[in-house]
Design an enzyme around this catalytic site. Structure first.
Site, short mmCIF file in Angstrom:
data_model
loop_
_atom_site.label_atom_id
_atom_site.label_comp_id
_atom_site.label_asym_id
_atom_site.label_seq_id
_atom_site.Cartn_x
_atom_site.Cartn_y
_atom_site.Cartn_z
N GLY A 173 33.77 39.26 43.17
CA GLY A 173 34.02 37.95 43.76
C GLY A 173 35.11 37.22 42.99
N CYS A 174 35.70 36.23 43.63
CA CYS A 174 36.83 35.53 43.00
C CYS A 174 36.38 34.71 41.80
CB CYS A 174 37.56 34.68 44.03
SG CYS A 174 36.51 33.58 45.00
#
Lengths: 351, 351, 351, 351
Positions: free
Chosen positions: A156-157
């Site tokens: 995930g970012c």
């Protein structure tokens, strides 16, 4: 074909009309193997947007503007060497099961990120699908697991930014295992599905916290990463804040420490001295997201608040590049035995 | 004049061409005593901009557009009942000394905010000038000190947000005295002096941390406020983050707790039930800065991260209104015995 | 009630969860008749959002946050003295027919703006409903038609800016009747329906023309206004450009002229000398949208390009205030015999 | 070195701490001749910033972060094969005179753009320095003049957009020679000198016209380009509008026409069919600036407003890339006999 000729690589992108899919394509269009003809861009798929042209969704991808999007299916994705999955969460498992093991599957979604089935169920709901090699090569051990891998879970970012911001500190044991993270993000992290809360009129001129109180789905992923590095549970409080920019994450992460600024900085410069994409700024200097826009760079600033006894680390990434599609291409490079940095830049587009 | 007629109030603004001075004037133009003629706007002064019209700096203040700015001096500021000082730090003391004690001096700068001379010298340098009644009526005891006051120190913008976000928690003793604050701010908090780092091209599309490691001058002010409420030292780590909007602060503040979300929320609703400008949002709801733009409102969301054992409170203000000029007018109202909310709104300009 | 007491005014807003409805309410909350209790805010309605609270859609409207939205229907709107209709185009006629003639209906939609049935059908489709007194009091003759009116068509946002920018020139006959307009607009003009093209990620960092080639529905309305003033057909080319801000329209309008800058400026200052909301800037000065944000002001700059033989007039408005809800309240004031400027400001929220 | 080895190219950039200089460097860092070691980046110079590191001004240019800026002088710029001049207007002539004729001088400033000495004096003041081959290869005849050139005048950003938008129409004679241009621009076009009017707080949330009435210095350059193509004087009215984004120009250009949309579109597709960077969008489609950010692409949409009898052409460029540094590198490529597109992309960074 002689044995000197490179092996052709045929790439498909599922979910090409979204932001993650578009960014994968933007990067592939600049990849040296695409430019020399070794890597070709094959099928591009979409859900509701199937049948329309890529150019109607991504007018910035001029060389592919006339490509027509196919339906996302096992059939349309078959016959490629690499398949990037940029699908809503929960949609990747079926392609993982039905596409041959030899295909390099790079999942930009969350389906295979967590190693804890309970955490998966709690934060995502639905059936746990398992975990894959984790596409954050800068974490201890991760790079080796990605070499030759055919199944890759892109992080995930927020976890990309937060994990790189604090892994050196927890690995070196210079902080208590109690990390507080407030990360501001541009709007593209929320994806392209039309929602009132994401309208320009709502986000321009405004900052807004969401998922407050540990509710954001990226929390267990950050805990997983930092705990693995620390060799024990790391307690994480994570608050994301939406701010009016399209790209970029700036994660401010802190934990109690007794070391001074010089020691802390030395831990970071040592930890990342050989990393091509992670850059520790000089002491007293802190990053801005604009410096990394469009690039795969991570810029990190390290400080100690001596009065408060707190290590404060600030990391900047482009959520769509290093935080999604850049991490995906970096992982693909490792999986295929290519130079890890191929097609990826450390130079942002600023101002 | 009969004894029923209201006493005229003549107001001067020193530093009228800057953002704080402009915002004071914007609010005064909507003040009911201005609209009924009781309050008049007298001398407006500036430094280098003296001799130019107000309209050339603040074209949004149409009714005063043709006013010519005077030099800032004791002479030009004399003869007013209220003087707002919106000057660079370190410039207020001389006016405090030379203007009569009967004049209500409202200092939007930092000169008289800190009660600790050492903290002043460490963070601001130069000679300590003393402290004045603190213009944050919502803090315990502050309102009474402001009634009839003739010297008022308007709080800094970050301390306004952070102190209101965490005062109830430290007063109720539901957290450990160890507060971590990350506050995002619009650009107007940096003032109107032209600097490369504040150019539109630098700030648009970017988030940037600064003063990391406890260096921001607002840190000791937050410590002072929360420690006074707690009745003992509160340890504060504060990181400000600049984001691409003109107005607004969103402060995310957290500390270890053992209470649950319901208890925490109850502490806040009780603490602020009678406050006209502070609004505690329903459980599970968190503020955005746009909701308070141009208003004197403070919107607060309260959560407990049970996994991390952390109380997380998010507060939104307009840094120029409640964080500067609104707080100044609210304090003036108290000083003059007017209704505290006169000329101030809880309704923001959104979207 | 004595005969000195003001007559109570009960107001309903249909479509209260959208941007236009929210802005009507924001203005009413500051209206002097609301503040003194004469005007009360009655039923608020919505379509799909019926049953939810106003606060969940407009958290900036704190005093009305707990109001629950009713269905939009003749029944729920009955029993009010004034009804603001902020509905999608084509939905107003039925309320016009079924609510009593004595009710002041203020339609913020397009249904009753055009006097030419063919133009209506061509640009909007569907059945033409007729035309109502046009809520732009600054146009010749319009103010008188609004006094005592019970049916009012609020102008479109672009036509408000463009018509006020060029009416004096065409009325005075100082230009050829051939007007070119390029108007930039913030995103709120597109309304609150979630669409991909209006997402923050799409509009932030980008400018985009749309409706190019005379396709925008506001084109015939501009033609109607300018032609009426000119006393003959005025040819209009209109191109709207979306830019990354939430509020504001800046219309740049030009036509061939032979007069010089001084003459042109004199025409404008004379035309608007008695208008409370229209402000002609000094020669050589041009407006910015920020100066009028949240206000009902129109700021206008006038230039002549002598080399090109062209009059260039630039007008700035807030599309939601003067361009929609402010124009609506201004018209309501006229209809009810109230002071025209009640509840409306010329002071914008800047910076 | 064998005769197969490429000739080394040593490049200097004067004015490296500004936006234009930074963008030249960003592009050179991705140039294939830089990546293969043929092109090296030599001296970087600055004015007041001499002695500081490039990284302190352009933290996005990581590979050059530690470079120390030299003074801008003939001595520091000597010994290079290519020198990019990114200096304030009026500073280029002395380098042109004192550096050898064999050096490829690429002037990003305005000094050598105009062929009319009177126009130069009127709009820029000071002594006219002459004119150089004009770095807009897409104009008729321009490409040939750039091959092997050693003195190149890079066009202004607005003239790049406006000239490419309207050259085909005036060349084909499908419009009257009377062009009206309204071009919105991001803030980076104003450069990096700190000015109040360019502060983030001023530009965020606002649109502002400037240089209205034909006063902008780019006006005579547009006249020069379009008149040369038309073979006769073209009358131009040009209004620039500043909008809240960092990069990008969207130029809306129009003139009276009698052709229909299909004919007009055909003129454009034919004119640009062989151009690598200019892309004419399908009929009914119009560009957004975000599609070209960071790229050298020009996207053009063509419409005819049949009611108004007007051709309307909208062009989008990145003012810093195609509008400045990209045009400079494209011209350098031509001058050195390299592939024209080397180091330049048609793929923008979006969203």
């Amino acid at each position: 074909m002689t044995d000197h000729a490179p092996t052709p690589i045929r790439v498909a992108v599922a979910g090409a009309s979204g932001y993650a899919g578009g960014e994968v394509l933007r990067l592939l269009l600049g990849h040296p193997l695409f430019l020399d003809g070794t890597l070709t861009i094959g099928t591009l798929t979409a859900g509701d947007n199937a049948g329309t042209t890529l150019g109607s969704h991504h007018p910035h991808l001029l060389p592919l503007a006339d490509r027509v999007l196919a339906d996302t299916s096992v059939e349309t994705l078959a016959g490629h060497d690499v398949v990037f999955l940029a699908l809503p969460h929960g949609n990747s498992a079926r392609y993982a099961n039905e596409l041959p093991d030899s295909v390099v599957l790079v999942d930009c979604g969350a389906d295979f990120r967590l190693r804890d089935a309970d955490a998966w169920t709690r934060f995502y709901g639905g059936e746990y699908a398992g975990s894959w090699p984790y596409g954050l090569p800068e974490l201890p051990g991760a790079r080796d697991a990605l070499r030759g891998a055919t199944r890759i879970a892109v992080p995930g970012c927020y976890p990309t930014a937060a994990s790189l911001a604090f892994a050196p500190a927890v690995e070196a044991g210079i902080v208590e295992p109690r990390v507080r993270i407030v990360a501001v993000s541009g709007t593209s992290g929320a994806g392209r599905a039309p929602k009132v809360a994401q309208l320009g009129s709502e986000v321009i001129g405004s900052a807004r916290a969401y998922g407050v109180g540990g509710l954001h789905r990226h929390t267990p992923e950050i805990v997983q990463n930092l705990s693995a590095v620390a060799g024990g549970h790391v307690d994480v409080s994570f608050t994301p804040v939406l701010v009016p920019m399209s790209r970029g994450i700036l994660a401010t992460c802190s934990a109690p420490t007794t070391v001074d600024a010089g020691e802390a900085h030395a831990v970071y410069t040592k930890a990342y001295r050989d990393e091509p994409f992670v850059h520790v700024l000089p002491e007293g200097t802190f990053p801005q997201t604009k410096s990394v826009v469009g690039s795969n760079a991570v810029q990190i600033g390290v400080a100690v608040d001596a009065d408060a006894g707190e290590l404060v680390v600030v990391a900047a990434i482009d959520n769509l590049t290093k935080g999604t599609a850049g991490g995906a291409v970096q992982s693909m490079n490792l999986a295929l035995g290519l130079p890890e940095t191929a097609g990826l830049s450390t130079v942002g587009v600023a101002p």
